[in-house]
Design a protein around this motif. Structure first.
Motif, short mmCIF file in Angstrom:
data_model
loop_
_atom_site.label_atom_id
_atom_site.label_comp_id
_atom_site.label_asym_id
_atom_site.label_seq_id
_atom_site.Cartn_x
_atom_site.Cartn_y
_atom_site.Cartn_z
N GLU A 127 -121.13 47.66 -0.50
CA GLU A 127 -120.12 47.18 0.16
C GLU A 127 -119.00 46.33 -0.67
OE1 GLU A 127 -122.11 44.82 3.02
OE2 GLU A 127 -122.66 46.70 4.44
N VAL A 128 -119.36 45.79 -1.84
CA VAL A 128 -118.51 45.27 -2.81
C VAL A 128 -117.59 46.23 -3.69
CG1 VAL A 128 -118.72 43.54 -4.68
CG2 VAL A 128 -120.34 43.52 -2.87
N CYS A 129 -118.23 47.06 -4.21
CA CYS A 129 -117.35 47.78 -5.26
C CYS A 129 -117.01 49.00 -4.75
CB CYS A 129 -118.20 47.85 -6.54
SG CYS A 129 -119.63 48.96 -6.77
N GLY A 130 -117.63 49.75 -3.73
CA GLY A 130 -117.73 50.91 -2.92
C GLY A 130 -118.28 51.97 -3.86
N ARG A 131 -119.10 51.92 -4.86
CA ARG A 131 -119.56 53.01 -5.57
C ARG A 131 -120.72 53.31 -4.89
NH1 ARG A 131 -118.10 49.35 -9.80
NH2 ARG A 131 -116.86 50.04 -11.42
N ALA A 132 -121.07 54.56 -5.01
CA ALA A 132 -122.21 55.14 -4.58
C ALA A 132 -123.47 54.39 -4.87
CB ALA A 132 -122.53 56.61 -4.76
N ALA A 133 -124.54 54.33 -4.03
CA ALA A 133 -125.92 53.41 -4.67
C ALA A 133 -127.15 53.82 -3.76
CB ALA A 133 -125.60 51.88 -4.31
N THR A 134 -128.15 53.91 -4.30
CA THR A 134 -129.40 54.52 -3.78
C THR A 134 -129.87 53.37 -2.94
OG1 THR A 134 -130.49 54.21 -5.90
CG2 THR A 134 -129.81 56.62 -4.94
N GLU A 135 -130.41 52.30 -3.88
CA GLU A 135 -131.21 51.21 -3.27
C GLU A 135 -130.45 49.93 -3.57
OE1 GLU A 135 -135.20 50.90 -4.98
OE2 GLU A 135 -135.86 52.79 -4.03
N THR A 136 -130.10 49.61 -4.69
CA THR A 136 -129.20 48.55 -5.07
C THR A 136 -128.29 49.12 -6.16
OG1 THR A 136 -131.16 46.97 -4.91
CG2 THR A 136 -129.42 46.26 -6.50
N CYS A 137 -127.01 48.46 -5.77
CA CYS A 137 -126.00 48.82 -6.80
C CYS A 137 -126.20 48.39 -8.05
CB CYS A 137 -124.31 48.38 -6.19
SG CYS A 137 -122.73 48.69 -7.25
N ILE A 138 -126.06 49.02 -9.25
CA ILE A 138 -126.47 48.78 -10.49
C ILE A 138 -125.32 47.82 -11.10
CG2 ILE A 138 -127.98 50.51 -10.97
CD1 ILE A 138 -125.64 52.00 -12.84
N PHE A 139 -124.15 48.00 -10.51
CA PHE A 139 -122.80 47.21 -10.96
C PHE A 139 -122.97 45.88 -10.08
CE2 PHE A 139 -121.65 51.60 -11.66
CZ PHE A 139 -121.08 51.43 -12.80
N CYS A 140 -123.10 45.54 -8.98
CA CYS A 140 -123.00 44.26 -8.28
C CYS A 140 -124.54 43.70 -7.90
CB CYS A 140 -122.43 44.60 -6.98
SG CYS A 140 -120.63 45.48 -7.03
N ASP A 141 -125.47 44.41 -8.16
CA ASP A 141 -126.77 43.89 -7.96
C ASP A 141 -126.80 43.46 -6.36
OD1 ASP A 141 -127.83 43.94 -10.51
OD2 ASP A 141 -126.96 42.05 -11.06
N ILE A 142 -126.26 44.29 -5.58
CA ILE A 142 -126.11 44.18 -4.05
C ILE A 142 -126.82 45.28 -3.58
CG2 ILE A 142 -125.02 43.89 -1.97
CD1 ILE A 142 -124.55 41.71 -3.88
N ALA A 143 -128.12 45.11 -2.78
CA ALA A 143 -128.88 46.00 -1.93
C ALA A 143 -128.05 46.78 -0.99
CB ALA A 143 -129.85 45.18 -1.16
N ALA A 144 -127.93 47.94 -1.13
CA ALA A 144 -127.08 49.04 -0.36
C ALA A 144 -127.72 49.14 1.03
CB ALA A 144 -127.18 50.15 -0.99
N ARG A 145 -126.95 49.35 2.05
CA ARG A 145 -127.45 49.30 3.35
C ARG A 145 -127.78 50.82 3.82
NH1 ARG A 145 -123.83 45.83 7.44
NH2 ARG A 145 -124.40 43.33 6.49
N PRO A 146 -128.82 51.06 4.43
CA PRO A 146 -129.10 52.59 4.54
C PRO A 146 -127.83 53.21 5.24
CG PRO A 146 -130.46 51.26 6.05
CD PRO A 146 -130.00 50.13 4.94
N ALA A 147 -127.72 54.50 5.06
CA ALA A 147 -126.47 55.20 5.77
C ALA A 147 -127.04 55.33 7.02
CB ALA A 147 -126.39 56.62 4.92
N HIS A 148 -126.12 55.13 8.37
CA HIS A 148 -126.49 55.43 9.57
C HIS A 148 -125.51 56.53 10.14
CE1 HIS A 148 -128.65 51.92 9.80
NE2 HIS A 148 -127.88 51.01 9.17
N THR A 149 -125.72 57.21 11.07
CA THR A 149 -124.97 58.49 11.94
C THR A 149 -124.24 57.69 12.63
OG1 THR A 149 -126.88 59.91 11.52
CG2 THR A 149 -125.27 60.16 13.09
N ARG A 150 -122.90 57.97 12.47
CA ARG A 150 -121.99 57.27 13.43
C ARG A 150 -121.94 57.76 14.79
NH1 ARG A 150 -116.77 58.75 15.16
NH2 ARG A 150 -115.50 56.76 15.23
N VAL A 151 -122.16 56.83 15.61
CA VAL A 151 -121.97 57.00 17.03
C VAL A 151 -120.78 56.82 17.64
CG1 VAL A 151 -123.12 56.50 19.27
CG2 VAL A 151 -124.43 56.52 17.26
N PRO A 152 -120.15 57.75 18.24
CA PRO A 152 -118.51 57.49 18.63
C PRO A 152 -118.49 56.42 19.84
CG PRO A 152 -119.46 59.37 19.51
CD PRO A 152 -120.35 59.30 18.41
N PRO A 153 -117.45 55.63 19.90
CA PRO A 153 -117.61 54.90 21.00
C PRO A 153 -117.26 55.32 22.20
CG PRO A 153 -115.52 54.76 19.61
CD PRO A 153 -116.29 55.42 18.85
#
Length: 266
Positions: A225-251
């Motif tokens: 969410e900070v740098c936009g790079r792909a991340a599995t658990e924690t971004c190695i660039f920002c040390d920010i935990a990545a949120r799990p991917a969610h399936t988009r539900v249309p409004p």
């Protein structure tokens, strides 16, 4: 992927840039690299502290920190996987996890009297006081056993890395390997708390398979969410935990029209 291994010995993959565990050495290693993302790989606390200092000095925009506490020969196998062509720096954590999950390490040591993990039995501890004894340690399984003329190194892997103390544990220790080593690490510090030790790591199957397996799962990775790079658990660039991917539900406005029921079905 550009990789700088902090505190790595001689003998690692030639595509990996080495640096001592000092800030000056890391900065010098980075100065000659292209202005792309770089992974700073570490395996001990002094190395990790230096990597963090380098990122504070040079800025976090292009420096990712990949820290794994693993035996030095297993680390060498992992580093070779990281510099496989076509990989991005953001895939470093995923590749490291998959490669290390397929690595087997064995250590032959002259004594386990000072070994803390895995912990030897009291009998093994006492046996270390006897001359000409040796023990086989399996860090992955957490076991210690008396040496009985074999190491139990699996066959079939396409990369075999060894490291050893200046004095041999037993004569002709390389005869215990399934084949000649692909790489020998030179100048390693005392990796085991014993006067004489020998360490070997190999990977189950081709290294390229493990790397391809990690890369094939990239569609399931989240974006930092900070740098936009792909991340599995924690971004190695920002040390920010990545949120799990969610399936988009249309409004609701985007949902297809549903037929109206004229009555209630009970």
């Amino acid at each position: 992927m550009l990789v700088v291994a902090i505190g790595a010995p001689d003998g690692i993959h030639p595509a990996v840039r080495r640096a001592n565990a000092t800030l000056d050495s890391v900065v010098a290693a980075l100065a000659d690299l292209p202005a792309d993302d770089v992974v700073l790989a570490t395996r001990d606390e002094p190395g990790r502290k230096v990597a963090r200092s380098a990122r504070l000095v040079l800025g976090p925009e292009r420096l990712g920190l990949l820290h794994v506490e693993t035996p030095v020969t297993a680390w060498a196998v992992m580093l070779a996987g990281l510099v496989t062509g076509g990989l991005t720096a953001s895939s470093a954590r995923a590749v490291a996890d998959v490669v290390l999950a397929r690595v087997t390490t064995r250590a032959l040591v002259s004594s386990v009297a000072s070994l803390e993990s895995p912990a030897p039995t009291f009998r093994q501890h006492a046996g270390s006081l006897l001359p000409r004894t040796a023990f086989v340690v399996d860090p992955g399984r957490g076991t210690v056993g008396r040496f009985q003329e074999r190491l139990g190194v699996p066959t079939g892997g396409d990369m075999l890395v060894v490291a050893r103390s200046p004095k041999p544990v037993v004569p002709d220790v390389t005869d215990l390997l399934p084949r000649p080593a692909d790489a020998e690490l030179v100048g390693t510090r005392a990796e085991w708390p014993a006067a004489r030790w020998f360490e070997v790591s190999t990977i189950d199957g081709p290294l390229s398979w493990a790397v391809a397996s990690a890369a094939s799962a990239s569609h399931r990775w989240s974006a930092c969410e900070v740098c936009g790079r792909a991340a599995t658990e924690t971004c190695i660039f920002c040390d920010i935990a990545a949120r799990p991917a969610h399936t988009r539900v249309p409004p609701r406005a985007e949902l297809p029209d549903q037929p109206e029921h004229q009555g209630v079905i009970s």
